[in-house]
Scaffold this active site. Structure first.
Site, PDB file in Angstrom:
ATOM      1  N   ILE A   1      31.873   2.293 -19.280  1.00 19.71           N
ATOM      2  CA  ILE A   1      30.878   1.522 -18.538  1.00 19.71           C
ATOM      3  C   ILE A   1      31.559   0.606 -17.524  1.00 19.71           C
ATOM      4  CG2 ILE A   1      29.168  -0.318 -18.776  1.00 19.71           C
ATOM      5  CD1 ILE A   1      28.288   0.997 -21.404  1.00 19.71           C
TER       6      ILE A   1
ATOM      7  N   ASP B   1      41.943  -5.258 -17.640  1.00 22.04           N
ATOM      8  CA  ASP B   1      41.988  -4.377 -18.800  1.00 22.04           C
ATOM      9  C   ASP B   1      43.361  -4.492 -19.435  1.00 22.04           C
ATOM     10  OD1 ASP B   1      39.890  -1.735 -19.365  1.00 22.04           O
ATOM     11  OD2 ASP B   1      41.741  -1.864 -20.517  1.00 22.04           O
TER      12      ASP B   1
ATOM     13  N   VAL C   1      41.646 -10.156 -23.082  1.00 20.37           N
ATOM     14  CA  VAL C   1      40.626 -11.204 -23.153  1.00 20.37           C
ATOM     15  C   VAL C   1      40.731 -12.045 -24.422  1.00 20.37           C
ATOM     16  CG1 VAL C   1      39.009  -9.949 -21.671  1.00 20.37           C
ATOM     17  CG2 VAL C   1      38.835  -9.717 -24.169  1.00 20.37           C
TER      18      VAL C   1
ATOM     19  N   ASN D   1      32.448  -7.313 -19.491  1.00 18.93           N
ATOM     20  CA  ASN D   1      32.132  -6.014 -20.086  1.00 18.93           C
ATOM     21  C   ASN D   1      33.087  -5.626 -21.207  1.00 18.93           C
ATOM     22  OD1 ASN D   1      30.927  -3.134 -19.945  1.00 18.93           O
ATOM     23  ND2 ASN D   1      33.122  -2.816 -19.603  1.00 18.93           N
TER      24      ASN D   1
ATOM     25  N   TYR E   1      29.130  -5.480 -35.262  1.00 19.56           N
ATOM     26  CA  TYR E   1      28.899  -5.265 -33.839  1.00 19.56           C
ATOM     27  C   TYR E   1      27.592  -5.926 -33.401  1.00 19.56           C
ATOM     28  CZ  TYR E   1      28.230  -2.792 -29.411  1.00 19.56           C
ATOM     29  OH  TYR E   1      28.020  -2.489 -28.090  1.00 19.56           O
TER      30      TYR E   1
ATOM     31  N   ALA F   1      25.271   4.618 -25.361  1.00 20.71           N
ATOM     32  CA  ALA F   1      25.711   5.165 -24.079  1.00 20.71           C
ATOM     33  C   ALA F   1      26.760   6.249 -24.282  1.00 20.71           C
ATOM     34  CB  ALA F   1      26.272   4.058 -23.193  1.00 20.71           C
TER      35      ALA F   1
END
Length: 249
Positions: A19, A38, A53, A79, A144, A177
């Site tokens: 995504i 990333d 992150v 994201n 999650y 997704a």
């Protein structure tokens, strides 16, 4: 190609695949300059920064570097995220902390580091990637789903805190997704074809959501054209959140 993002500079975390990659591509197609954050950076990626992150120093260095290279920042797309399977019995404390650290605190770290630059923008926006798991109970998604519920609430709190600074904050809630993570789950199933059919059937429109569909929603929320939209969650889930269809004949 649209020019709706012409002159605007964006950061997309987790932007190297799935995504995130679709979001970065869509924003670039519409005129934005996009920094990809990333942990896995390859040579073919443009304007890519190796950022973890879960590491505040890494985040602050990445944001500072992108803002210096781009001469400012206007948009942050939080994201980056990881999945987790199981009920509350299946994950130990370490697993809970690990998933929250990426999915929730990771978004906090990036947004916090970007705030000084966003305050200088005339088109500042933050978009968080949430999930239908924040609004619908799904089997074996306790960790999650809890993190994504936190992201949904965090979006509202951030929107309230920063509206008068000219920073809009929204989130997008994808259904299941068609991403590399889901593909790995399917590959590990005893019957991948049956598992895919079950995931397709779980969404009222009968198929997995595409990464490009999620990217389109993010592009709208990040766009200056959505200037009156803040504190909003936009579902891209084929109706899974709100529809209750009768079984097909």
């Amino acid at each position: 190609m649209s020019d709706v993002f012409a002159g605007l500079k964006a950061v997309v975390t987790g932007g190297a695949s799935g995504i995130g990659a679709a979001i970065a591509q869509r924003l670039r197609e519409d005129g934005a300059r996009v920094a990809i954050f990333d942990r896995a950076i390859t040579d073919n990626l443009v304007d890519a920064y190796r950022v973890d992150v879960t590491d505040d120093a890494s985040v602050r260095a990445g944001v500072a570097a992108a803002a210096a290279d781009f001469r400012g920042l206007d948009i942050v797309v939080n994201n980056a995220g990881i999945g987790a399977q199981g009920t509350i019995e299946d994950g130990d404390d370490e697993e809970w902390h690990r998933v929250f650290d990426v999915n929730v605190v990771g978004a906090v770290r990036v947004s916090r580091a970007a705030l000084p630059f966003l305050r200088e923008s005339n088109a500042a926006a933050i978009v968080n990637t949430c999930s239908v798991a924040a609004t619908a109970g799904l089997p074996a998604r306790a960790i999650y789903g809890a993190t994504k519920g936190a992201v949904l609430s965090l979006t509202l709190q951030m929107a309230a805190d920063h509206l008068r600074e000219g920073i809009r904050v929204n989130c997008v809630n994808p259904g299941t997704a068609d991403t590399p993570w889901v593909a790995r789950l399917l590959d590990s199933a005893e019957d991948p074809a049956a598992e895919r059919a079950a995931l397709n059937a779980r969404q009222p429109h009968g198929r997995l959501v595409t990464a490009e569909e999620v990217a389109d929603a993010v592009a709208y929320l990040a766009s200056p054209r959505a200037g009156s939209t803040t504190g909003t969650s936009l579902a891209v889930d084929g109706g899974m959140q709100g529809l209750r269809l009768r079984p097909a004949a």
